[in-house]
Design an enzyme around this catalytic site. Structure first.
Site, mmCIF file in Angstrom:
data_model
loop_
_atom_site.group_PDB
_atom_site.id
_atom_site.type_symbol
_atom_site.label_atom_id
_atom_site.label_comp_id
_atom_site.label_asym_id
_atom_site.label_seq_id
_atom_site.Cartn_x
_atom_site.Cartn_y
_atom_site.Cartn_z
ATOM 1 C CD GLN A 84 42.290 25.798 -25.768
ATOM 2 O OE1 GLN A 84 43.280 26.431 -25.451
ATOM 3 N NE2 GLN A 84 41.179 26.378 -26.139
ATOM 4 C CG PHE A 85 38.233 23.840 -20.401
ATOM 5 C CD1 PHE A 85 36.870 23.732 -20.608
ATOM 6 C CD2 PHE A 85 38.788 25.102 -20.222
ATOM 7 C CE1 PHE A 85 36.071 24.866 -20.649
ATOM 8 C CE2 PHE A 85 37.998 26.242 -20.259
ATOM 9 C CZ PHE A 85 36.632 26.117 -20.470
ATOM 10 C CB THR A 86 37.613 24.756 -25.327
ATOM 11 O OG1 THR A 86 38.876 25.012 -25.922
ATOM 12 C CG2 THR A 86 37.287 25.817 -24.284
#
Length: 143
Positions: free
Chosen positions: A74-76
């Protein structure tokens, strides 16, 4: 490295309509974000913390219960929303840095005996989750 840990009665992740990972029984859903200076030691330390967190019923851990873990990259988690309305992703590590560290996190959980299922790194994923409690924690290797 940042991880969001959610106690879940059920959870799954799908890609193009096909389930690619799911919790076979109640356990933890873990979202993992990686930044530029994260290391394999961070992945190891956070995996140990997640596996031994006493957040299941009766103040027990996933290790105590042999509870499954669903891990999704989950890069966000490294979004910067301080300016304007469009998030900046500059703090998120690029794939050549982040993918091996997410894999290291998963590997560290498996080494500890965890049943781990995952999403597909970089894919457009749809998640389903029934958060139990609700219990949601944010862990960060920087603090």
């Amino acid at each position: 490295m940042r991880v969001v840990v959610q106690r879940a009665s059920s959870g799954s992740v799908s890609v193009e309509g096909a389930v690619v990972g799911s919790l076979p029984s109640p356990g933890l859903v873990v979202l993992v974000g990686v930044t530029h200076d994260d290391t394999a030691a961070d992945a190891e330390r956070l995996a140990d913390k997640v596996w031994t967190l006493r957040i299941l019923a009766g103040e027990r851990s996933a290790a105590d219960e042999s509870a499954p873990v669903l891990v999704v990259s989950q890069f966000t988690l490294y979004a910067d929303t301080r300016k304007g309305r469009r998030p900046s992703w500059n703090a998120a590590a690029p794939r050549p840095v982040s993918e091996p560290l997410v894999d290291a996190f998963v590997g560290a959980l498996r080494t500890r005996g965890a049943h781990v299922e995952t999403g597909i790194f970089g894919a457009d994923m749809q998640m389903s989750l029934v958060n139990d409690g609700p219990v949601t924690l944010l862990l960060d290797s920087a603090g």
